[in-house]
Scaffold this motif. Structure first.
Motif, PDB file in Angstrom:
ATOM      1  N   ASP A  58       1.029   9.278   9.081  1.00  0.00           N
ATOM      2  CA  ASP A  58       0.574   9.841   8.404  1.00  0.00           C
ATOM      3  C   ASP A  58      -0.394  10.253   7.901  1.00  0.00           C
ATOM      4  O   ASP A  58      -1.758  11.023   7.372  1.00  0.00           O
ATOM      5  CB  ASP A  58       1.000   9.222   6.307  1.00  0.00           C
ATOM      6  CG  ASP A  58       2.082   9.182   6.102  1.00  0.00           C
ATOM      7  OD1 ASP A  58       3.284  10.484   6.670  1.00  0.00           O
ATOM      8  OD2 ASP A  58       2.730   8.403   5.697  1.00  0.00           O
ATOM      9  N   ARG A  59      -1.505   9.038   8.849  1.00  0.00           N
ATOM     10  CA  ARG A  59      -2.674   9.037   8.736  1.00  0.00           C
ATOM     11  C   ARG A  59      -3.567   9.552  10.386  1.00  0.00           C
ATOM     12  O   ARG A  59      -4.966   9.243  10.116  1.00  0.00           O
ATOM     13  CB  ARG A  59      -3.713   7.268   8.480  1.00  0.00           C
ATOM     14  CG  ARG A  59      -2.714   6.885   7.456  1.00  0.00           C
ATOM     15  CD  ARG A  59      -4.167   5.260   7.262  1.00  0.00           C
ATOM     16  NE  ARG A  59      -3.114   4.243   8.095  1.00  0.00           N
ATOM     17  CZ  ARG A  59      -2.817   3.108   7.540  1.00  0.00           C
ATOM     18  NH1 ARG A  59      -3.164   2.755   6.259  1.00  0.00           N
ATOM     19  NH2 ARG A  59      -2.066   2.353   8.528  1.00  0.00           N
ATOM     20  N   ALA A  60      -2.414   9.182  11.740  1.00  0.00           N
ATOM     21  CA  ALA A  60      -3.065  10.298  13.199  1.00  0.00           C
ATOM     22  C   ALA A  60      -3.402  11.380  13.280  1.00  0.00           C
ATOM     23  O   ALA A  60      -3.064  12.088  12.458  1.00  0.00           O
ATOM     24  CB  ALA A  60      -2.387   9.708  13.468  1.00  0.00           C
ATOM     25  N   ARG A 111      -4.008   6.426  17.662  1.00  0.00           N
ATOM     26  CA  ARG A 111      -2.700   6.938  17.848  1.00  0.00           C
ATOM     27  C   ARG A 111      -3.261   8.873  17.451  1.00  0.00           C
ATOM     28  O   ARG A 111      -3.618   8.908  16.289  1.00  0.00           O
ATOM     29  CB  ARG A 111      -2.195   6.408  17.179  1.00  0.00           C
ATOM     30  CG  ARG A 111      -1.545   4.991  17.369  1.00  0.00           C
ATOM     31  CD  ARG A 111      -0.612   4.455  16.249  1.00  0.00           C
ATOM     32  NE  ARG A 111       0.146   3.510  16.853  1.00  0.00           N
ATOM     33  CZ  ARG A 111      -0.624   2.335  16.749  1.00  0.00           C
ATOM     34  NH1 ARG A 111      -1.702   1.972  15.604  1.00  0.00           N
ATOM     35  NH2 ARG A 111      -0.153   0.572  16.835  1.00  0.00           N
ATOM     36  N   VAL A 112      -2.292   9.605  18.144  1.00  0.00           N
ATOM     37  CA  VAL A 112      -2.195  11.286  17.779  1.00  0.00           C
ATOM     38  C   VAL A 112      -1.055  11.807  17.126  1.00  0.00           C
ATOM     39  O   VAL A 112      -0.569  11.688  17.558  1.00  0.00           O
ATOM     40  CB  VAL A 112      -3.604  12.267  18.747  1.00  0.00           C
ATOM     41  CG1 VAL A 112      -5.049  11.539  19.193  1.00  0.00           C
ATOM     42  CG2 VAL A 112      -2.129  11.637  19.793  1.00  0.00           C
ATOM     43  N   MET A 113      -1.185  12.801  16.645  1.00  0.00           N
ATOM     44  CA  MET A 113      -0.209  13.606  16.416  1.00  0.00           C
ATOM     45  C   MET A 113       0.005  14.067  17.351  1.00  0.00           C
ATOM     46  O   MET A 113      -0.656  15.023  16.897  1.00  0.00           O
ATOM     47  CB  MET A 113      -0.087  14.085  14.714  1.00  0.00           C
ATOM     48  CG  MET A 113       0.460  12.291  13.970  1.00  0.00           C
ATOM     49  SD  MET A 113       2.248  12.427  13.992  1.00  0.00           S
ATOM     50  CE  MET A 113       3.117  13.750  13.644  1.00  0.00           C
ATOM     51  N   GLU A 115       9.143  -1.699  10.875  1.00  0.00           N
ATOM     52  CA  GLU A 115       8.719  -1.103  11.846  1.00  0.00           C
ATOM     53  C   GLU A 115       7.968   0.147  11.868  1.00  0.00           C
ATOM     54  O   GLU A 115       7.958   0.707  11.955  1.00  0.00           O
ATOM     55  CB  GLU A 115       9.228  -1.864  14.067  1.00  0.00           C
ATOM     56  CG  GLU A 115       8.173  -0.871  15.249  1.00  0.00           C
ATOM     57  CD  GLU A 115       9.083  -0.948  16.446  1.00  0.00           C
ATOM     58  OE1 GLU A 115       8.579  -0.034  16.405  1.00  0.00           O
ATOM     59  OE2 GLU A 115      10.365  -1.516  15.951  1.00  0.00           O
ATOM     60  N   GLY A 116       9.548   0.626  11.493  1.00  0.00           N
ATOM     61  CA  GLY A 116       9.972   2.199  10.197  1.00  0.00           C
ATOM     62  C   GLY A 116       8.574   2.594  10.077  1.00  0.00           C
ATOM     63  O   GLY A 116       8.232   3.760   9.354  1.00  0.00           O
ATOM     64  N   MET A 117       9.039   1.336   8.900  1.00  0.00           N
ATOM     65  CA  MET A 117       7.369   1.601   7.548  1.00  0.00           C
ATOM     66  C   MET A 117       6.031   1.613   8.038  1.00  0.00           C
ATOM     67  O   MET A 117       5.064   2.340   8.036  1.00  0.00           O
ATOM     68  CB  MET A 117       7.446   0.613   6.486  1.00  0.00           C
ATOM     69  CG  MET A 117       9.488   0.611   5.743  1.00  0.00           C
ATOM     70  SD  MET A 117       8.785   2.332   5.212  1.00  0.00           S
ATOM     71  CE  MET A 117       7.880   2.138   4.188  1.00  0.00           C
ATOM     72  N   ARG A 118       6.016   0.715   9.369  1.00  0.00           N
ATOM     73  CA  ARG A 118       4.343   1.033  10.005  1.00  0.00           C
ATOM     74  C   ARG A 118       4.346   1.756  11.071  1.00  0.00           C
ATOM     75  O   ARG A 118       2.834   2.649  10.361  1.00  0.00           O
ATOM     76  CB  ARG A 118       4.393  -0.245  10.962  1.00  0.00           C
ATOM     77  CG  ARG A 118       2.906  -0.563  11.302  1.00  0.00           C
ATOM     78  CD  ARG A 118       2.842  -2.124  11.928  1.00  0.00           C
ATOM     79  NE  ARG A 118       4.138  -1.929  13.077  1.00  0.00           N
ATOM     80  CZ  ARG A 118       4.714  -2.961  13.396  1.00  0.00           C
ATOM     81  NH1 ARG A 118       5.330  -3.591  12.475  1.00  0.00           N
ATOM     82  NH2 ARG A 118       5.420  -2.525  14.233  1.00  0.00           N
ATOM     83  N   VAL A 119       5.157   2.838  10.788  1.00  0.00           N
ATOM     84  CA  VAL A 119       5.172   3.902  11.789  1.00  0.00           C
ATOM     85  C   VAL A 119       4.880   4.909  11.288  1.00  0.00           C
ATOM     86  O   VAL A 119       4.238   6.565  11.498  1.00  0.00           O
ATOM     87  CB  VAL A 119       6.656   4.545  13.176  1.00  0.00           C
ATOM     88  CG1 VAL A 119       6.271   5.603  13.226  1.00  0.00           C
ATOM     89  CG2 VAL A 119       6.656   3.401  14.324  1.00  0.00           C
ATOM     90  N   SER A 120       5.666   4.991   9.818  1.00  0.00           N
ATOM     91  CA  SER A 120       5.982   6.337   8.884  1.00  0.00           C
ATOM     92  C   SER A 120       4.256   5.975   8.689  1.00  0.00           C
ATOM     93  O   SER A 120       3.184   7.684   8.404  1.00  0.00           O
ATOM     94  CB  SER A 120       6.167   6.034   8.048  1.00  0.00           C
ATOM     95  OG  SER A 120       6.134   6.678   6.767  1.00  0.00           O
TER      96      SER A 120
END
Length: 134
Positions: A115-117, A83-85, A106-111
């Motif tokens: 933050d890490r991508a 995954r990339v930002m 799902e929103g928390m997982r995406v957040s």
């Protein structure tokens, strides 16, 4: 569009065809934040799930013919599963009909992914590719 309009606080989920369409529209309009649609087509997972989160309103003062856009953080799922930002400017009329993430989980997982991508540029450098192609 009303300039006092609040920023939408909706996490949107998009499939790869929709992502490609949004990137192509931003490219065609020469919006400030977008990726080359050819790069997206080659690198985004064809059956991937991608996410848009509005960060701010953006306008092109030197191009009053172009409507104000939502500058969104974009989480892209790549073919290899990475995954990339990136950032993507999206017209409100294109953003509104996109599907919303309804689950808090799902929103928390995406957040956390956001933050890490790594950025697309960081990912390209790590892969030994030229970030100038963007």
């Amino acid at each position: 569009m009303d300039f006092d309009q609040p920023l939408p606080r909706e996490l949107k989920v998009v499939d790869s065809a929709s992502l490609f369409r949004l990137e192509k529209r931003a490219w065609d309009l020469r919006l400030s934040r977008r990726l080359d649609p050819a790069w997206v087509h080659v690198n985004a997972a064809p059956d991937g799930t991608h996410y848009l989160w509005p960060a701010l309103w953006h306008s092109l003062s030197h191009r009053p013919d172009v409507p104000r856009q939502l500058r969104c953080e974009l989480l892209i799922t790549l073919r290899a599963g990475d995954r990339v930002m990136s950032l993507l400017d999206v017209l409100p009329d294109d953003f509104t009909p996109l599907s919303r993430v309804l689950s808090r989980e799902e929103g928390m997982r995406v957040s956390q992914f956001i933050d890490r991508a790594p950025s697309v540029r960081e990912w390209l450098l790590r892969e030994g590719e030229d970030p100038g192609q963007l």
